[in-house]
Design an enzyme around this catalytic site. Structure first.
Site, PDB file in Angstrom:
ATOM      1  N   HIS A 238       0.845  -1.198   0.000  1.00 33.23           N
ATOM      2  CA  HIS A 238       0.000   0.000   0.000  1.00 33.23           C
ATOM      3  C   HIS A 238       0.884   1.253   0.000  1.00 33.23           C
ATOM      4  CE1 HIS A 238      -3.734  -2.053   0.413  1.00 33.23           C
ATOM      5  NE2 HIS A 238      -3.699  -2.287   1.705  1.00 33.23           N
TER       6      HIS A 238
ATOM      7  N   TYR B 202     -10.750  -0.503 -10.598  1.00 33.94           N
ATOM      8  CA  TYR B 202     -11.615  -1.588 -10.100  1.00 33.94           C
ATOM      9  C   TYR B 202     -12.848  -1.714 -10.994  1.00 33.94           C
ATOM     10  CZ  TYR B 202     -14.538  -4.033  -6.559  1.00 33.94           C
ATOM     11  OH  TYR B 202     -15.346  -4.912  -5.875  1.00 33.94           O
TER      12      TYR B 202
HETATM   13  P1  A3P Z   1     -16.456  -3.614  -0.548  1.00 34.79           P
HETATM   14  O1  A3P Z   1     -16.185  -3.255   0.881  1.00 34.79           O
HETATM   15  O2  A3P Z   1     -16.997  -2.457  -1.321  1.00 34.79           O
HETATM   16  O3  A3P Z   1     -17.269  -4.837  -0.707  1.00 34.79           O
HETATM   17  P2  A3P Z   1      -8.984  -4.453  -0.587  1.00 34.79           P
HETATM   18  O4  A3P Z   1      -8.824  -5.830  -1.035  1.00 34.79           O
HETATM   19  O5  A3P Z   1      -8.102  -3.468  -1.274  1.00 34.79           O
HETATM   20  O6  A3P Z   1      -8.956  -4.336   0.895  1.00 34.79           O
HETATM   21  O7  A3P Z   1     -10.458  -4.020  -1.047  1.00 34.79           O
HETATM   22  C1  A3P Z   1     -11.580  -4.576  -0.426  1.00 34.79           C
HETATM   23  C2  A3P Z   1     -12.766  -4.411  -1.339  1.00 34.79           C
HETATM   24  O8  A3P Z   1     -12.653  -5.311  -2.450  1.00 34.79           O
HETATM   25  C3  A3P Z   1     -14.040  -4.768  -0.622  1.00 34.79           C
HETATM   26  O9  A3P Z   1     -15.046  -3.943  -1.238  1.00 34.79           O
HETATM   27  C4  A3P Z   1     -14.203  -6.226  -0.991  1.00 34.79           C
HETATM   28  O10 A3P Z   1     -15.504  -6.735  -0.839  1.00 34.79           O
HETATM   29  C5  A3P Z   1     -13.779  -6.197  -2.446  1.00 34.79           C
HETATM   30  N1  A3P Z   1     -13.367  -7.506  -2.958  1.00 34.79           N
HETATM   31  C6  A3P Z   1     -12.696  -8.492  -2.295  1.00 34.79           C
HETATM   32  N2  A3P Z   1     -12.536  -9.548  -3.083  1.00 34.79           N
HETATM   33  C7  A3P Z   1     -13.102  -9.257  -4.271  1.00 34.79           C
HETATM   34  C8  A3P Z   1     -13.267  -9.975  -5.488  1.00 34.79           C
HETATM   35  N3  A3P Z   1     -12.818 -11.224  -5.639  1.00 34.79           N
HETATM   36  N4  A3P Z   1     -13.906  -9.347  -6.510  1.00 34.79           N
HETATM   37  C9  A3P Z   1     -14.374  -8.097  -6.378  1.00 34.79           C
HETATM   38  N5  A3P Z   1     -14.256  -7.359  -5.240  1.00 34.79           N
HETATM   39  C10 A3P Z   1     -13.622  -7.933  -4.199  1.00 34.79           C
END
Ligand code: A3P
Length: 318
Positions: free
Chosen positions: A126, A216
């Protein structure tokens, strides 16, 4: 020990008025370093990454601000890179959280990290572009960056922070309106969000062969196209034969939100590689996985507040 001393020295210096230190919401005590805010243990991880991280020449670094789609990007990249070793029924993602297969540079040095049994040249971070270790910038390794609509990042981050065991008590009484003020000011670990995105965006324009800049929303709307682009960029292009056999779609299906969030490891497991200050369960990384969920949480005024900053910052992008 030496690394801890370095961060402790930095954070002690932070008590002096010349080194910015502020109260934030995630975590409560924040230190500013090279333009971004961090909790003490995260800063410690960044300092040690800057000093010690050595990528392999063929490494791919997956970079993002928190809650931008890192977990998904890791799963897709890991599956692309290892597809000649595993298929959809043997992929280690079926039994391990993607963060345990693609370790974070800044957390790996801190946690009592379990050694990974796979030698895949893939890391996540990050860390902002400005603070990336010289070893990454000067080597031939590549960077894939993912960003996301700031409104969705904010909503996702608020849910995430509410679930962190270490800060839950402090967060309990924090209204979304107040959390938004912190977010807009960038007062949380790795904030400000817009500056994080802009740093990588500018660098991707200057070095398009080194940095692939993804959104995304694009990845969600045209996953096949972007997965092929990612594979090509990372040096693992799909052959026509693989495409004919449906290899791209199999990876997409394996890494889909629906599939990943229904796996037992992601429902009830806990991460293997994590700083002790960041106690979480694997299911914290899977909430809704939708575009535009902010509409269910933010008032019009809150959305306008975010839009205004996004517009201001977008003028910088041109
Ligand atoms: P939401 O809270 O909007 O659902 P990171 O991985 O950077 O922490 O981001 C987390 C976000 O990505 C969360 O969004 C999570 O649900 C979503 N996320 C996790 N796995 C995913 C996947 N396989 N496809 C799409 N979104 C995903």
């Amino acid at each position: 020990k030496c690394l801890s001393q370095k961060a402790t020295t930095y954070t002690k210096r932070s008590c002096q008025p010349s080194i910015p230190r502020r109260k934030g919401c995630w975590p409560l005590d924040l230190y500013q370093y090279e333009g971004f805010w961090y909790g003490a243990y995260t800063l410690e991880g960044i300092l040690s990454t800057q000093d010690h991280f050595k990528p392999q020449p063929n490494s791919v670094i997956l970079s993002s601000a928190p809650e931008s789609g890192t977990t998904w990007l890791e799963a897709l990249s890991f599956s692309i890179m290892t597809r000649s070793h595993f298929d959809e029924s043997t992929n280690p993602l079926l039994n391990k959280l993607s963060h345990d297969l693609v370790p974070f540079t800044e957390f790996q040095f801190l946690s009592n990290s379990q050694t990974l049994d796979l030698n895949v040249p893939l890391s996540a971070t990050h860390i902002s572009y400005t603070s990336l270790p010289k070893s990454i910038l000067s080597s031939s390794c590549k960077i894939v960056y993912i960003c996301r609509n700031p409104n969705d990042v904010f909503v996702s981050l608020s849910h995430y922070s509410q679930k962190l065991e270490s800060v839950t008590k402090a967060m309990e009484d924090l209204h979304l309106e107040d959390a938004l003020i912190y977010f807009c000011e960038g007062l949380y670990s790795f904030g400000p969000y817009w500056d994080h995105v802009l740093g990588y965006w500018r660098a991707s324009l200057e070095s398009p062969k080194k940095i692939l800049f993804l959104k995304y929303e694009d990845l969600m709307n045209d996953t096949v196209y972007w997965v092929k682009e990612m594979a090509m960029f990372m040096g693992y292009p799909f052959s026509l034969e693989e495409e004919d056999k449906g290899a791209v779609q199999k990876i997409i299906d394996l890494c889909s939100f629906e599939n990943m969030s229904s796996l037992e490891v992601n429902k009830s497991g806990i991460p293997g590689i994590r700083p002790k200050e960041l106690v979480v369960k694997n299911n914290i990384f899977f909430r809704k996985g939708k575009i535009g969920d902010w509409k269910n949480h933010l008032t019009l005024e809150m959305a306008m507040q975010l839009d205004q900053i996004t517009k201001q910052k977008s003028t910088v992008l041109g």
